[in-house]
Design an enzyme around this catalytic site. Structure first.
Site, PDB file in Angstrom:
ATOM      1  CB  THR A  16     -31.158 -43.420 -13.051  1.00  0.00           C
ATOM      2  OG1 THR A  16     -30.658 -42.117 -12.826  1.00  0.00           O
ATOM      3  CG2 THR A  16     -31.772 -43.941 -11.773  1.00  0.00           C
ATOM      4  CG  ASP A  93     -29.699 -35.765 -15.667  1.00  0.00           C
ATOM      5  OD1 ASP A  93     -30.877 -35.744 -15.255  1.00  0.00           O
ATOM      6  OD2 ASP A  93     -28.716 -35.884 -14.911  1.00  0.00           O
ATOM      7  CB  THR A 169     -38.212 -30.595 -23.208  1.00  0.00           C
ATOM      8  OG1 THR A 169     -37.096 -29.877 -22.762  1.00  0.00           O
ATOM      9  CG2 THR A 169     -39.416 -30.195 -22.411  1.00  0.00           C
ATOM     10  CB  CYS A 282     -43.236 -20.040 -23.496  1.00  0.00           C
ATOM     11  SG  CYS A 282     -43.573 -18.414 -22.868  1.00  0.00           S
TER      12      CYS A 282
HETATM   13  N1  ASP Z   1     -27.997 -38.417 -13.926  1.00  0.00           N
HETATM   14  C1  ASP Z   1     -28.741 -39.498 -14.541  1.00  0.00           C
HETATM   15  C2  ASP Z   1     -28.383 -39.541 -16.017  1.00  0.00           C
HETATM   16  O1  ASP Z   1     -28.877 -38.756 -16.767  1.00  0.00           O
HETATM   17  C3  ASP Z   1     -30.198 -39.299 -14.356  1.00  0.00           C
HETATM   18  C4  ASP Z   1     -31.064 -40.383 -14.960  1.00  0.00           C
HETATM   19  O2  ASP Z   1     -30.652 -41.326 -15.599  1.00  0.00           O
HETATM   20  O3  ASP Z   1     -32.286 -40.294 -14.761  1.00  0.00           O
HETATM   21  O4  ASP Z   1     -27.595 -40.348 -16.411  1.00  0.00           O
END
Ligand code: ASP
Length: 345
Positions: A16, A93, A169, A282
């Site tokens: 992103t 991601d 995570t 968990c």
């Molecule tokens: N879908 C994007 C990615 O993982 C989400 C992000 O960058 O926050 O490349």
């Protein structure tokens, strides 16, 4: 001209942070590195040399596969002696998977490798990308009173926090606070000053040289335990001939149903040289198969406890260990020990 004292390699893989809206589809897609650099003129104010490298092609991190981790690892190895630290721009991601994989691929790492990205593209008004990138570079270039790097390990920087990569995570798809490390303290926190948690940072052995692992065995899968899980399906899964290992995601401290059918299917898989690793559903806490009868039965059929590992660390550790030329027993022993701080000792 004054020589800049430290040098950082900034590697752009996508995500992103560098995305823009496609005018036709309206969807976010990755753009080139110049787009990012043009948005952050502050980078030129750093008292360190910053060189850049772009992955070809840049991707949304959902596209990332293990061969990408191997390419990234060999890129770092290639430039290891040229730079003091590495900052990797990456989609959120699968950032925790890549960070975990790199922690196993870069054995005896002595320099900072920091992954960062953002929830909003760098060109947007309220972007979190600028702070994430600027602080990551500052941390990667920081040294202690002996001139040694402050954080010589693979980490993730996000929203004022530095996490150990293989303990992290992705937790939120929406807030800037996208990552958590439920079972390990922060390595650093940024505010007016950067506070390093020096006791939590991994100690390195300066006599050792970086060793790059170049093989991962991906013949592994997850099996999440849930009420109603059908034995026939487990039977079919455990008979897949190419499958080498299964990560079972169990309840609480590592518990699962104790029906004889279920247990004998798992036992069969283990008896045929398969490895089953027990990870809890968990996020916080640890697997302990000596606490309840429902966990102990798994231990009795040969299931191995993954303690407090994240599922990203468990998966990449398995791929790394399965790729080694050692016996199944040695692999099982290695799985139960901390290799690079991914689980409690
Ligand atoms: N879908 C994007 C990615 O993982 C989400 C992000 O960058 O926050 O490349």
């Amino acid at each position: 001209m004054k020589q800049k004292s430290r040098s950082i390699l900034l590697i752009y893989t996508g995500g992103t942070i560098g995305m823009v809206n496609d005018p036709v589809t309206g969807l976010l897609k990755p753009l080139d590195f110049d787009h990012i650099l043009n948005q952050i003129p502050e980078l030129y104010q750093f008292d360190c040399r910053i060189d850049t490298l772009t992955f070809d092609p840049v991707v949304d991190s959902s596209e990332i596969q293990p061969d990408f981790w191997l390419r990234l690892g060999s890129m770092i190895e290639e430039y290891y002696n040229v730079y003091d630290g590495f900052v990797i721009l990456h989609g959120t991601d699968t950032m925790a998977y890549t960070a975990s994989a790199l922690s196993f691929l870069l054995q005896d790492l002595q320099k900072p490798v920091i992954l960062t990205g953002s929830q909003l593209p760098i060109g947007t008004l309220r972007t979190d990308g600028k702070e994430n990138l600027i602080s990551s570079i500052e941390i990667a270039a920081s040294v202690d009173e002996h001139g040694q790097p402050m954080v010589p390990e693979v980490s993730i920087y996000f929203e004022y926090k530095l996490f150990r990569g293989n303990r992290t995570t992705k937790f939120s798809a929406e807030t800037f606070n996208a990552f958590v490390s439920p079972n390990y303290p922060l390595l650093a926190e940024t505010g007016v000053h950067i506070h390093y948690n020096r006791n939590a940072v991994r100690k390195t052995d300066p006599t050792k040289k970086l060793r790059l692992i170049t093989n991962l065995d991906t013949r592994v899968m997850f099996l999440k335990i849930f009420p109603g899980l059908f034995s026939q399906i487990i039977g079919e899964i455990t008979r897949i001939p190419s499958l080498k290992a299964i990560i079972i995601e169990t309840y609480g401290t590592g518990n699962a149903p104790t029906s004889p059918d279920f247990l004998s299917l798992l036992k069969n898989f283990v008896d045929n040289e398969g490895i089953i690793l027990n990870i809890s559903q968990c996020r916080a806490g640890s697997v302990d198969m000596d606490q309840y009868e429902t966990g102990h039965k798994l231990k009795e059929v040969g299931v191995i406890g993954g303690k407090d590992m994240t599922y990203e660390a468990a998966l990449t550790k398995l791929m790394f260990i399965l790729g080694l030329d050692i016996s199944t027993n040695e692999k099982k022993n290695m799985l139960q020990k901390s290799i690079c701080g991914e689980m409690c000792e």
